[in-house]
Scaffold this motif. Structure first.
Motif, short mmCIF file in Angstrom:
data_model
loop_
_atom_site.label_atom_id
_atom_site.label_comp_id
_atom_site.label_asym_id
_atom_site.label_seq_id
_atom_site.Cartn_x
_atom_site.Cartn_y
_atom_site.Cartn_z
N LEU A 118 0.85 -1.19 0.00
CA LEU A 118 0.00 0.00 0.00
C LEU A 118 0.88 1.24 0.00
CD1 LEU A 118 -2.80 1.45 0.47
CD2 LEU A 118 -2.30 1.24 2.93
N VAL A 143 -1.34 1.63 -5.15
CA VAL A 143 -0.70 0.33 -5.03
C VAL A 143 0.72 0.43 -5.59
CG1 VAL A 143 -0.85 -2.13 -5.63
CG2 VAL A 143 -2.96 -0.76 -5.41
N PRO A 181 -7.77 2.49 4.65
CA PRO A 181 -7.14 1.19 4.90
C PRO A 181 -8.04 0.26 5.72
CG PRO A 181 -5.59 2.97 5.29
CD PRO A 181 -6.93 3.62 5.07
N LEU A 185 -4.91 -6.96 0.85
CA LEU A 185 -3.92 -6.88 -0.21
C LEU A 185 -3.62 -8.31 -0.68
CD1 LEU A 185 -0.61 -4.87 -0.26
CD2 LEU A 185 -0.59 -7.30 -0.76
N THR A 199 -4.79 -4.80 5.03
CA THR A 199 -3.88 -3.65 5.07
C THR A 199 -3.97 -2.87 6.37
OG1 THR A 199 -5.54 -2.34 3.89
CG2 THR A 199 -3.82 -3.39 2.57
N ILE A 253 -5.35 -4.35 -4.17
CA ILE A 253 -5.86 -3.98 -2.86
C ILE A 253 -7.35 -3.73 -3.00
CG2 ILE A 253 -5.77 -2.32 -0.96
CD1 ILE A 253 -2.83 -1.90 -1.56
N GLU A 254 -8.11 -4.45 -2.23
CA GLU A 254 -9.57 -4.42 -2.36
C GLU A 254 -10.10 -2.99 -2.29
OE1 GLU A 254 -13.45 -6.19 0.06
OE2 GLU A 254 -11.43 -6.86 0.57
#
Length: 266
Positions: A118, A143, A181, A185, A199, A253-254
């Motif tokens: 991140l 990212v 956050p 990830l 994350t 990363i979602e």
């Protein structure tokens, strides 16, 4: 809001994304300049392909990387949990776009590794900032792959030389000003999951990192903090799994997006 730096012929433009292939030009050459000048005046709408995406901040003034910031990764690398962040520097020449190839000369290609991370992007000058106020200085998140040459990293006590190979570190696909956050990830190698972690499972959070670093030196708009990688890197596996010519690494990363870079040994 999602902000990207998009290649348009021989130059680039900062842009606000509308969807996956449409954007509105902003009056700056890239997102770094946009954050520094603070003007978000919009221009014409245009279409783009994902391959047109450049590193979201092409030339940050500073790229500060954090080592050993996930507990399981600390354990797999055989280190004690640190009391303060372990920092090292990556130079802008290491950055590539979120879908560019990572080009590595053969003499540097023996122990290449992936580190999905991140990235925190600074939006306002931060000096002596308290953790509670740090969010006010963060423009958003992206990212990044802290692409690493392990032999170079390990041959001295200073990690930098293994962490800043030219044209290797995918960065993007955009800066998201609203993402927060906590989601996961995931790093895959040729489609196989290598890393998967939340994350928010960081030893030092983005806010804590802004506090710590800003007490060392000021952070400026467009500066980047790479917050560290979870467990599952190739170097810690048995047998070790280093990157080879043609290997594709995807870091997602979602809710934030994904980058995907293929290693090319040249």
């Amino acid at each position: 809001m999602k902000l990207a730096t998009i290649r348009t012929g021989d130059t680039t433009t900062a842009a606000r994304l509308i969807d996956d292939d449409r954007a509105v030009k902003l009056r700056a050459e890239d997102v770094g300049e946009l954050l520094r000048c603070g003007s978000f005046d919009e221009g014409e709408e245009f279409t783009f392909a994902k391959e047109d995406l450049a590193p979201v901040i092409p030339r940050p003034g500073k790229i500060i990387c954090v080592g050993l910031n996930y507990a399981k990764h600390i354990a797999e690398m055989g280190h004690e949990r640190p009391d303060v962040p372990a920092l090292f520097i990556k130079y802008p020449e290491a950055l590539i776009g979120p879908y560019d190839d990572a080009e590595v000369p053969g003499f540097n290609a023996d122990t290449l590794d992936f580190e999905g991370e991140l990235a925190v992007i600074i939006g306002a000058r931060a000096r002596h900032v308290n953790e509670a106020d740090a969010a006010d200085y963060i423009a958003g998140y992206a990212v990044i792959n802290d692409y690493t040459q392990r032999h170079y990293q390990k041959r001295t006590q200073q990690w930098h030389q293994g962490k800043s190979l030219e044209k290797t570190a995918g960065f993007g696909p955009w800066l998201d000003t609203e993402w927060q956050p906590c989601p996961a990830l995931t790093t895959t190698l040729n489609g196989e999951v290598m890393q998967h972690a939340p994350t928010d499972d960081l030893v030092f959070t983005p806010a804590k990192l802004v506090e710590f670093i800003s007490h060392l030196y000021p952070l400026e708009p467009g500066d980047v903090i790479a917050t560290g990688t979870p467990d599952g890197v190739g170097h810690a596996r048995d047998p070790k799994r280093y990157l080879r010519d043609g290997d594709t690494v995807r870091v997602e990363i979602e809710g934030l997006g994904a980058i995907e870079n293929t290693t090319r040994v040249v």
